[in-house]
Structure formats: structure tokens, C-alpha cells
Motif scaffolding. Structure first.
Motif, PDB file in Angstrom:
ATOM      1  N   HIS A 145       0.832  -1.203   0.000  1.00 17.66           N
ATOM      2  CA  HIS A 145       0.000   0.000   0.000  1.00 17.66           C
ATOM      3  C   HIS A 145       0.867   1.253   0.000  1.00 17.66           C
ATOM      4  N   ASP A 146       2.071   1.123   0.524  1.00 18.91           N
ATOM      5  CA  ASP A 146       2.968   2.271   0.629  1.00 18.91           C
ATOM      6  C   ASP A 146       4.135   2.041  -0.317  1.00 18.91           C
ATOM      7  N   ILE A 147       4.378   3.010  -1.187  1.00 14.81           N
ATOM      8  CA  ILE A 147       5.390   2.805  -2.231  1.00 14.81           C
ATOM      9  C   ILE A 147       6.784   2.624  -1.618  1.00 14.81           C
ATOM     10  N   THR A 148       7.024   3.208  -0.452  1.00 17.33           N
ATOM     11  CA  THR A 148       8.351   3.086   0.143  1.00 17.33           C
ATOM     12  C   THR A 148       8.631   1.644   0.578  1.00 17.33           C
ATOM     13  N   HIS A 149       7.559   0.896   0.835  1.00 20.15           N
ATOM     14  CA  HIS A 149       7.764  -0.501   1.238  1.00 20.15           C
ATOM     15  C   HIS A 149       8.206  -1.382   0.079  1.00 20.15           C
ATOM     16  N   LEU A 150       8.155  -0.831  -1.124  1.00 23.39           N
ATOM     17  CA  LEU A 150       8.595  -1.627  -2.269  1.00 23.39           C
ATOM     18  C   LEU A 150      10.118  -1.667  -2.367  1.00 23.39           C
ATOM     19  N   THR A 151      10.789  -0.870  -1.577  1.00 20.40           N
ATOM     20  CA  THR A 151      12.246  -0.972  -1.519  1.00 20.40           C
ATOM     21  C   THR A 151      12.600  -2.118  -0.579  1.00 20.40           C
ATOM     22  N   HIS A 152      13.057  -3.203  -1.154  1.00 20.43           N
ATOM     23  CA  HIS A 152      13.375  -4.384  -0.349  1.00 20.43           C
ATOM     24  C   HIS A 152      14.818  -4.267   0.146  1.00 20.43           C
ATOM     25  N   GLU A 153      14.987  -4.303   1.453  1.00 21.63           N
ATOM     26  CA  GLU A 153      16.337  -4.239   2.014  1.00 21.63           C
ATOM     27  C   GLU A 153      16.953  -5.629   2.005  1.00 21.63           C
ATOM     28  N   MET A 154      18.163  -5.714   2.521  1.00 21.55           N
ATOM     29  CA  MET A 154      18.943  -6.943   2.444  1.00 21.55           C
ATOM     30  C   MET A 154      18.206  -8.152   3.023  1.00 21.55           C
ATOM     31  N   ASP A 155      17.508  -7.935   4.166  1.00 23.29           N
ATOM     32  CA  ASP A 155      16.853  -9.075   4.812  1.00 23.29           C
ATOM     33  C   ASP A 155      15.765  -9.658   3.919  1.00 23.29           C
ATOM     34  N   ARG A 156      14.952  -8.771   3.323  1.00 21.69           N
ATOM     35  CA  ARG A 156      13.880  -9.280   2.465  1.00 21.69           C
ATOM     36  C   ARG A 156      14.454  -9.901   1.199  1.00 21.69           C
ATOM     37  N   LEU A 157      15.490  -9.266   0.641  1.00 18.31           N
ATOM     38  CA  LEU A 157      16.091  -9.812  -0.577  1.00 18.31           C
ATOM     39  C   LEU A 157      16.706 -11.177  -0.306  1.00 18.31           C
ATOM     40  N   SER A 158      17.276 -11.357   0.911  1.00 15.22           N
ATOM     41  CA  SER A 158      17.859 -12.655   1.239  1.00 15.22           C
ATOM     42  C   SER A 158      16.770 -13.688   1.457  1.00 15.22           C
ATOM     43  N   ASP A 159      15.643 -13.252   2.036  1.00 11.97           N
ATOM     44  CA  ASP A 159      14.526 -14.191   2.237  1.00 11.97           C
ATOM     45  C   ASP A 159      14.031 -14.746   0.913  1.00 11.97           C
ATOM     46  N   TRP A 160      14.082 -13.921  -0.122  1.00  8.89           N
ATOM     47  CA  TRP A 160      13.616 -14.413  -1.431  1.00  8.89           C
ATOM     48  C   TRP A 160      14.463 -15.591  -1.905  1.00  8.89           C
ATOM     49  N   MET A 161      15.709 -15.696  -1.415  1.00  8.22           N
ATOM     50  CA  MET A 161      16.589 -16.808  -1.848  1.00  8.22           C
ATOM     51  C   MET A 161      15.928 -18.158  -1.621  1.00  8.22           C
ATOM     52  N   TYR A 162      15.093 -18.225  -0.579  1.00  8.02           N
ATOM     53  CA  TYR A 162      14.466 -19.528  -0.274  1.00  8.02           C
ATOM     54  C   TYR A 162      13.425 -19.913  -1.295  1.00  8.02           C
ATOM     55  N   THR A 163      13.075 -18.980  -2.180  1.00  5.70           N
ATOM     56  CA  THR A 163      12.067 -19.308  -3.187  1.00  5.70           C
ATOM     57  C   THR A 163      12.684 -19.530  -4.565  1.00  5.70           C
TER      58      THR A 163
END
Lengths: 319, 338
Positions: A145-163
């Protein structure tokens, strides 16, 4: 003269003449026939929130970061046409292995973020990464809902590795990638440049890296050129002689060996544990992740990684 | 069985029952536009390998057109400042009325008819042309060049296609020797399912009818890509829904019902053995639905023609063809076939 004749022949054989011959109105009937056939065939709609399509492994859903592979080389950030990758890092020095040698300096990643509000999913960053730190994954549900949340930091980008999924099977007709077969090296002479810099070279090719995390057997066809290949543990040990000495090309799987034969192993908990204990550790990690409110898939991925690490007796990446 | 028929006859002798039937015809035919609109959405979707509406109402989105209607009611009613307000507001009444009035003479059964006028077919074709006056009014009243272009295209199209439509119907009137709709149906008794001597008239009538209700491939007057829904560019909300959508679908159903009556034997069953009074509306509905489906099928098959192609086709092909058809039917009339 001869040329004109050829042209004439070509006109005679053009399919236009065949179209002229057809009876008036058959085209209309043909059209009706086609639409009726499509009307009676099954529709291709996937009713999205209710049913979800299984996307192919190479789908461009979101970009995942394998943090420990990143050397802060900035190539991705420089090549990004949208300038949507933000990288911060600093240099650290590693104590020399022997007295009197120079301290090795290496880059440490502080921040890696991708602004998916800007990203145009061109994938240039994934292609340009020399150390396979970036991967495509088929996940696509990260609207905000908030455009700023679309900036994925390192933790979220690393979480994507599991997919990240293992790549699809090659088409039966495909010849597959060709690998250079190098002559067996007998003398442990050549040093591997990345390792001597203190950077961590990839243990496997870009496609095999996620598998290493999940402990899956790697397709031998995916094993890349072996010349720069060292095991992860060996790289940590920075003893270049050992690293090249133990590299036995071709047969060796890209996964780190069970008992890494590094004489100067710096890691603390280098003792392998039993199967049950490993499972116990995995369960703890899983419960902890769920307790933190992580995504079940992420928690499951972390559990697997923890079990593997415990089995191998290494601290492992990010541990 | 004879008892039942006798009961039916006594019932139909009662004027209140007749009134009830007439009301029900109106109350069934008008909601039918919602149903036809829904079916059209589904047919279009499946021709394009889609599913169409799936959510509204729960089961396969059956309530989609109903929900659309409710949405249209809620929308803001905008009238442009430069528009002629009275004429602008009167348009939906005219376009709707013209289409709905044709239902008066359509026989769903020999008794199931609101009024069996002696000039039935003449009346039906006359009232179905009223709508174009509404469209012309919309074009001039909107103070918009797209609206005016659309309205004039509409008028030109109606003039061009009314002629073959009427000539095709005239051939049927020649065959029946009457303009009453019930008489026309009864004259087709020897042919039951398809009035084959009128085969050419049928084709001409269907093509002209498609142009008459401004459906693709003859929808230049409301071509969205060129003139933004033509005469209805400035219309919004309920006026748009009634003036364009409802009017189009009512006219669509009316002309399909007319074609059923004129060429497919109306309420007559496909084989004489099934000729039983209470079942007659069912045959009528089945035939009308098939025509509706075929017209939807055609709509989603062919692309829109060009305005000049439309006019050329009407004047150079359809009109000469329908005149030749009149001679053909006249010749048949001299033989014992009809």
C-alpha cells in the motif's frame, strides 16, 4: 532477360492465385468455424486469487540476493538502467596468516536494496553479477500500500533466496552447455585470484548455488568451469596452496565436502553433530522463525539450511 | 388432454387472464435484456478463451448485468453545459421506446400476443425505426462533433439498411398474403422449421437487422475507436445505460423475435407431431435464442467494416438482391409451392 522470366514464374506460383480461386463467402464461413472452435475449447483463464498458476523456474518475479556471494563490486548498481539498486559497503582487513605478511583487505556489504517501484525487471543485474549473488525467483506477490515498502532491504532480498527454484530440464533437443575440459593439474602451483583477494568465490555455477543451501544433489551438467573452483571452506581459510591443491576438477560436486580438509580452519564450531541433533536444531530454528512472524516458506528454508549446517559442522553462510 | 385444453380455452376467454399474460410478456421480455447481455458477455469471453464474469451472484457471475445496472444508477448524471438539456434528456426514452414497442405484435403463441394488429409487420418495422430519431437528437443536442458524426452515420446507415430489411419482409408478406404476425406464422405451417422459399430473404433480413441494431460488423455509428460511442459520447450513468445498452439489447431481441416469426415458423414446433398449445412459447423462445446466439457469434467473429464499405454493400448488393428476391417469391407465388 533471364531475370524477368524468373520473376514471372514467382508471380505465377504465389499463393495469391489460390486465394482468388476460392468461392465467394467461404472466408466468412471459415471465420465462423474458427470462432466456434475457440468457443468450444477450454478457456485458459487462471482465476487468480482462488487458483494460482505454477510458474516456471525461470520466471522473472522478484530478484533475490545471496548475500554471502556479494563482493560489493557495484556492477549491478552501475548497470541498472533504472538506478534502483542501492549498495553500501566498507573495507575490512584480515590478519595475515603468517608473521610479516601484508593484511588482506576485503569488502563487507552493509546495505543492499532494490527499489521495486523503479525496477523494470530487465534482469541486467542478474546477468552482470560475476559472483552469482543475484537470482530470479518466480514469486510475485509483494504488492504494497505504501510505495516506500517496495524498496526491499537486504533481509527481504535474502529471504527471497528460499524461493529460488532449480532450473528447468533442458529441452530434449538441446545440446546443453559446453564446458571446457582442462588437463588434470598435478602440481599445486596456480593460485586462484579471487581467493587470494579474500573474496568468496562461488562454489557452484549460478544455477547450482541455491541448491547448495538446500542440500539437493546437483545436476552434473550444471557444473561450470572448474578452474576457479574452490570449496567455500577453503576460501575462508585463504591458504591458497590448500585451495588449489585439493581441487579435483570434473568429478567433484560443487557442494562443499563433508569434512573440509582445511588445516588452518578458523571456524569455532567445526564439529559435526548427529542426525537427531541436527533435526532438533532445525526444529528450533523453524519455531523461532515462526515466532518472529516470518513467512512459513522462509522459516522452512532457514530450517533446512540450519540442519545442513549442523550436519556439516560449519557455521555456514550468515550463521 | 381435451379437458386440459378446454380449461385453457376458458381461461384465455377471461380478459383478466389475457391482461396477466400480456403483462408477463412485458415483464419477461424486458428482464430478458439483462439475460441476453449476460450471455453475450459469456459468449464473447469464451470465444476469446476467457471465462467472463465469474464473481457477481456467486454462480458463474450470473448477476453481472444486474450489478452493472445498479452501478449505472449510482453514477453521476452529467449534462454538458452547451447541450440542449431537454432534447438531451429525452433521448433515452425515445431509443428505448422505439425498440420496446415492437414487442406488441410479436406472437409468442397464437394467444400469447399483446395485440395482433392487422398491419403487424408494418407496425413492427415502423416503430423499430423510431430509435434513430432519438440518436439524431442525441447527436445534435450533445454539442459534440463526435456525437454529431455518430448520429449522422446512424441516420445514413438506417436509410441504407431499412430498405433491404423492408423488402425482405415484404417477400414474406407476399407469401402469407397478410401483414398480421399470427397469419404470417400460420402461413408457414407447410414448412414448419424453416421457411425455405424465403431463404434469400432470411439472409438479407439478418444482415440488414444486424446493421439496424448497430452491432458489429456494422457498428460504425458507435465505433469506440473512431468516434467514441458516436451519438452517446456525452452520455453517462443511467442515461447511457438506457439510451445505448438497454435500447440496443431490446432492439436486438425484438429483431431476433421478428426474424423467428417471419422465417423460422415462430411458435410452430420443428415437427408437426409436437404441436401442442402450452409448448408453443417454448419453441418460440428456443428459435429466438438460437438466432440471438448466431448474431453474437457473428459479432465476435468479424471486424468492423468501413463506413463507405457499409454504404456500398447496402446499395450495390443488398438492395438489388432483395428486389430480385421479390421477383423470385412472386414467381413462386404462381406455383402451388406457396
Amino acid at each position: 532477360m533471364a531475370k524477368t522470366e524468373i520473376v514471372k514464374l514467382d508471380i505465377d506460383q504465389t499463393p495469391l492465385r489460390e486465394i482468388k480461386k476460392t468461392t465467394l463467402g467461404t472466408g466468412l464461413l471459415k471465420g465462423l468455424q474458427i470462432t466456434m472452435r475457440h468457443l468450444l475449447s477450454r478457456s485458459v483463464t487462471v482465476q487468480y486469487p482462488d487458483e494460482k498458476d505454477v510458474l516456471p523456474a525461470r520466471s522473472r518475479g522478484v530478484i533475490a540476493l545471496k548475500e554471502e556471494n556479494c563482493t560489493v563490486c557495484m556492477l549491478c548498481a552501475k548497470e541498472c538502467p533504472d538506478w534502483c539498486i542501492y549498495i553500501d559497503g566498507h573495507k575490512e582487513f584480515r590478519q595475515p596468516a603468517q608473521e610479516g605478511k601484508r593484511a588482506k583487505k576485503y569488502n563487507v556489504l552493509d546495505r543492499f536494496a532494490i527499489d521495486y517501484a523503479l525496477c523494470m525487471y530487465c534482469g541486467i543485474c542478474v546477468e552482470v553479477c560475476p559472483y552469482d549473488a543475484l537470482f530470479w525467483t518466480p514469486e510475485y506477490e509483494y504488492a504494497e500500500h505504501d510505495i516506500t515498502h517496495l524498496t526491499h532491504e537486504m533481509d527481504r532480498l535474502s529471504d527471497w533466496m528460499y524461493t529460488v527454484l532449480p532450473p528447468d530440464e533442458l529441452d530434449p533437443a538441446a545440446t546443453g552447455p559446453e564446458f571446457k575440459t582442462l588437463p588434470q593439474r598435478t602440481a599445486p602451483a596456480v593460485a586462484t585470484p579471487p581467493a587470494s583477494d579474500g573474496e568468496q568465490p562461488t562454489p557452484a555455477g549460478e544455477v547450482a548455488a541455491p541448491k547448495t543451501d538446500q542440500g539437493e544433489p546437483t545436476d552434473p551438467a550444471a557444473v561450470p568451469e572448474q578452474e576457479a573452483k574452490v570449496t567455500e571452506e577453503a576460501a575462508e581459510a585463504i591458504d591458497t596452496d590448500v585451495a588449489t591443491g585439493e581441487a579435483a576438477p570434473q568429478e567433484e560436486a560443487p557442494q562443499p565436502k563433508e569434512e573440509a580438509p582445511t588445516p588452518s580452519e578458523p571456524q569455532a564450531e567445526a564439529t559435526a553433530v548427529s542426525e537427531e541433533e541436527a533435526e532438533e536444531i532445525g526444529r528450533k530454528v523453524y519455531e523461532e522463525e515462526i515466532g518472529k512472524g516470518s513467512d512459513p516458506r522462509v522459516a522452512e528454508g532457514r530450517r533446512k539450511a540450519a540442519v545442513l549446517r549442523a550436519r556439516k559442522g560449519t557455521r555456514g553462510p550468515g550463521g | 388432454m381435451p379437458d386440459l385444453l378446454q380449461l385453457l380455452e376458458t381461461l384465455l376467454a377471461n380478459p383478466w387472464v389475457i391482461l396477466g399474460i400480456k403483462l408477463s410478456v412485458l415483464l419477461i421480455l424486458l428482464p430478458a435484456t439483462l439475460v441476453v447481455g449476460y450471455v453475450e458477455l459469456k459468449v464473447m469471453a469464451h470465444i476469446q478463451h476467457r471465462l467472463g464474469p465469474m464473481y457477481p451472484g456467486g454462480f458463474h457471475g450470473w448477476a453481472q448485468t444486474l450489478a452493472d445496472g445498479i452501478k449505472f444508477i449510482q453514477k453521476e448524471d452529467i449534462i454538458p453545459r452547451a447541450a440542449d438539456r431537454m432534447v438531451f434528456a429525452a433521448v433515452p426514452f425515445l431509443t428505448m421506446m422505439g425498440a420496446a414497442l415492437a414487442f406488441v405484435v410479436i406472437p409468442v403463441g397464437p394467444q400469447w400476443i399483446i395485440e395482433d394488429l392487422e398491419v403487424g409487420i408494418f407496425y413492427a418495422l415502423a416503430v423499430s425505426s423510431i430509435g434513430v430519431i432519438g440518436v439524431l437528437m442525441a447527436g445534435w443536442a450533445s454539442a459534440n462533433k463526435y456525437s454529431l458524426v455518430g448520429a449522422l452515420r446512424m441516420a445514413g446507415q438506417l436509410i441504407a439498411y431499412e430498405l433491404p430489411l423492408v423488402l425482405a419482409a415484404a417477400a414474406v408478406v407476399m407469401q402469407a398474403g397478410s401483414m398480421s404476425m399470427v397469419d404470417i406464422v400460420e402461413s408457414q405451417r407447410p414448412f414448419w422449421l424453416f421457411n425455405w422459399p424465403q431463404g434469400l430473404s432470411f439472409v438479407i433480413f439478418m444482415v440488414a437487422a444486424t446493421a439496424e441494431v448497430v452491432r458489429p460488423p456494422f457498428d460504425m455509428p458507435i465505433a469506440e475507436a473512431e468516434i467514441i460511442t458516436g451519438a452517446f459520447t456525452e452520455y453517462s450513468g443511467m442515461r447511457f445505460a438506457f439510451g445505448l445498452f438497454a435500447a440496443e439489447y431490446i432492439a436486438f431481441i425484438a429483431l431476433s423475435a421478428l426474424a423467428t416469426t417471419l422465417f423460422l415458423g415462430g411458435y410452430l414446433p420443428p415437427i408437426p407431431a409436437l404441436d401442442w398449445e402450452p409448448l408453443r412459447p417454448l419453441w418460440f423462445l428456443l428459435k429466438t435464442s438460437s438466432i440471438l446466439f448466431v448474431l453474437m457469434w457473428v459479432r465476435w467473429t468479424y471486424p468492423r467494416l468501413r463506413e463507405d464499405q457499409l454504404q456500398r454493400f447496402a446499395w450495390k448488393v443488398l438492395v438489388p438482391l432483395s428486389l430480385a428476391n421479390i421477383f423470385f417469391v412472386g414467381a413462386l407465388k404462381l406455383t402451388p409451392i406457396i
